[in-house]
Design an enzyme around this catalytic site. Structure first.
Site, PDB file in Angstrom:
ATOM      1  NE  ARG A   1      -1.616   2.188  12.803  1.00  0.00           N
ATOM      2  CZ  ARG A   1      -0.831   1.173  12.474  1.00  0.00           C
ATOM      3  NH1 ARG A   1       0.265   0.926  13.180  1.00  0.00           N
ATOM      4  NH2 ARG A   1      -1.102   0.389  11.459  1.00  0.00           N
TER       5      ARG A   1
ATOM      6  CG  ASP B   1      -4.777   1.379  12.160  1.00  0.00           C
ATOM      7  OD1 ASP B   1      -4.852   1.433  13.401  1.00  0.00           O
ATOM      8  OD2 ASP B   1      -4.404   0.371  11.544  1.00  0.00           O
TER       9      ASP B   1
ATOM     10  CB  SER C   1      -4.143  -6.827   6.437  1.00  0.00           C
ATOM     11  OG  SER C   1      -3.743  -5.681   7.148  1.00  0.00           O
TER      12      SER C   1
ATOM     13  CG  ASP D   1      -2.013  -1.018   1.167  1.00  0.00           C
ATOM     14  OD1 ASP D   1      -2.319  -1.484   0.055  1.00  0.00           O
ATOM     15  OD2 ASP D   1      -2.540  -1.377   2.238  1.00  0.00           O
TER      16      ASP D   1
HETATM   17  N1  ARG Z   1      -8.320  -4.066  14.593  1.00  0.00           N
HETATM   18  C1  ARG Z   1      -7.075  -3.693  15.157  1.00  0.00           C
HETATM   19  C2  ARG Z   1      -7.121  -2.251  15.569  1.00  0.00           C
HETATM   20  O1  ARG Z   1      -7.968  -1.552  15.131  1.00  0.00           O
HETATM   21  C3  ARG Z   1      -5.908  -4.020  14.277  1.00  0.00           C
HETATM   22  C4  ARG Z   1      -5.730  -3.157  13.089  1.00  0.00           C
HETATM   23  C5  ARG Z   1      -4.634  -3.667  12.242  1.00  0.00           C
HETATM   24  N2  ARG Z   1      -4.208  -2.710  11.317  1.00  0.00           N
HETATM   25  C6  ARG Z   1      -3.672  -3.017  10.144  1.00  0.00           C
HETATM   26  N3  ARG Z   1      -3.276  -2.048   9.399  1.00  0.00           N
HETATM   27  N4  ARG Z   1      -3.565  -4.259   9.734  1.00  0.00           N
HETATM   28  O2  ARG Z   1      -6.323  -1.825  16.341  1.00  0.00           O
END
Ligand code: ARG
Length: 411
Positions: A94, A123, A175, A14
């Site tokens: 994040r 995110d 992912s 990405d």
């Molecule tokens: N669902 C989790 C969260 O919101 C994990 C997110 C994973 N992010 C990713 N870019 N694969 O914290």
């Protein structure tokens, strides 16, 4: 008009494609920010590729120590967990990446930052709320939300057409977001919530079936809520976590299969691995059970839950989160001592605890010799405690369809 952009770049598909796409669309210099959070990837390779894709500059920031001290351990002191399952590895990272983006943007005199999040996840919410709080005038670009590339295949085609070099390792059809506090895994066959996750997805843990047939015992020392030692040996924060990931992972500890309620209203199926997280979460809670009064524990549980929701929902940089920090820090004074744990085939249980500030008194608790608890006092205590219920019980129920009784006669 945008003059310069800092992109949160990971080296994956990405953000590699985004790096090119931003250049094509905005025709301005792009700085790629590569944050090291202990994701266990080849950052040198990612750095080289970013330069090849055309980044004006690649900034690598080692954020591991800051991540553990200012984010992970704060979460730990709050027993931070979302929906009783997720130890928030991604969510905690994040706000730190957002801080770093803003810092680099200021250093490089950039007026915009960009991230690679989709419009369906948490995110994007976390990045953008943090950036708003830290740099209210910064522009934020989220190419994945607006471009025409709908699938991974289309992104691959774009990469091929524009000579975007990708990782040489085979892309797995999931992912994965990883840092030293844990791994988050989504997509592919995991989107079927009925289907057991295939073994190949796990990065840090052996399956419980293949874990040793003998239990592993561990002792962890805490000082004011912060873990300091394993089996009597002092470790630096990041080494302590790495060591526990190793021991926990070998015992299959820390796997989670979760149906999660995202901020944007979607339920998603998430797989997590957090061996060190699981061990420290249990050990820290136990240390608190031993050293905090029951009132503090009861109230802190409410604060912990709110704090966890703030982390999950991207509110790390909110005034409320900062105010709760003060409370949590106060409670951690004297959360000091040792917890003993037993790890066995995916399970982790506390089997011992001690502290110089322990509120456990054997003389009060014992049913054996040396009891100092005056049992006669319990009688009056219970009488007063049950008084409201007694009063209530003496009021006769109203007859069906009749008028309520007169106030109970006082004796
Ligand atoms: N669902 C989790 C969260 O919101 C994990 C997110 C994973 N992010 C990713 N870019 N694969 O914290």
């Amino acid at each position: 008009m945008i003059k310069k952009i800092v992109l949160a770049y990971s080296g994956g598909l990405d953000t590699s494609v985004i790096l090119k796409w931003l250049q094509e669309k905005y025709k301005v210099p792009i700085i790629a920010l590569l944050a090291d959070l202990g994701q266990g990837e080849d950052l040198e390779d990612a750095k080289e590729r970013a330069a090849k894709i055309g980044a004006e500059k690649v900034v690598v920031k080692d954020l591991k120590v800051r991540f553990v001290k200012d984010f992970v351990f704060k979460g730990l002191c709050a027993n931070a967990i979302y929906e009783d399952k997720y130890l928030l590895a991604t969510a905690l990272s994040r706000p730190l990446i957002a801080e770093s983006l803003v810092e680099v943007a200021k250093e490089e005199k950039a007026d915009a930052v960009a991230h690679g999040c989709t419009g369906k996840g948490n995110d994007q919410v976390r990045f953008e709320i943090s950036i708003s709080a830290l740099a209210p005038d910064m522009k934020v670009l989220a190419p994945v939300r607006e471009w025409e590339l709908k699938t991974r295949e289309e992104e691959m085609d774009y990469a091929k057409k524009h000579n975007v070099p990708l990782k040489t390792t085979k892309e797995i059809p999931y992912s994965i977001d990883r840092n030293l506090w844990g791994v988050s895994i989504e997509c592919g066959v995991l989107e079927d919530p009925w289907r057991e996750p295939p073994g190949e997805i796990y990065q840090l843990t052996t399956s419980p079936e293949k874990a040793p047939d003998k239990p592993t015992y561990l002792e962890i020392d805490f000082e004011d809520g912060i873990p300091k030692k394993i089996d009597g040996k002092e470790y630096k924060p990041i080494d302590l976590i790495a060591k526990l990931n190793e021991i926990g992972g070998a015992n299959g500890v820390g796997r989670v299969d979760h149906i999660e309620s995202r901020v944007v209203g979607i339920k998603s199926r998430e797989i997590y691995e957090a061996p060190a997280g699981r061990i420290l979460y249990l050990a820290h809670k136990e240390m608190e059970n031993l050293t905090l009064t029951c009132q503090t524990l009861e109230f802190k549980a409410l604060v912990d839950k709110k704090y966890s929701e703030l982390i999950y929902g991207g509110m790390w940089h909110s005034p409320l989160k900062k105010a709760l920090d003060e409370f949590i820090e106060k409670t951690q004074k004297n959360v000091t001592g040792t917890v003993r744990l037993k790890l066995y085939k995916g399970d982790c249980i506390v089997v011992g605890r001690k502290s110089p500030y322990s509120l456990y008194s054997q003389a009060l608790a014992t049913y054996g010799k040396g009891d100092i608890f005056d049992q006669k006092l319990a009688k009056g205590f219970i009488e007063i405690l049950s008084l409201p219920l007694k009063v209530k019980a003496k009021i006769a129920p109203p007859p069906k369809g009749g008028v309520p009784p007169k106030a109970a006669k006082e004796k």
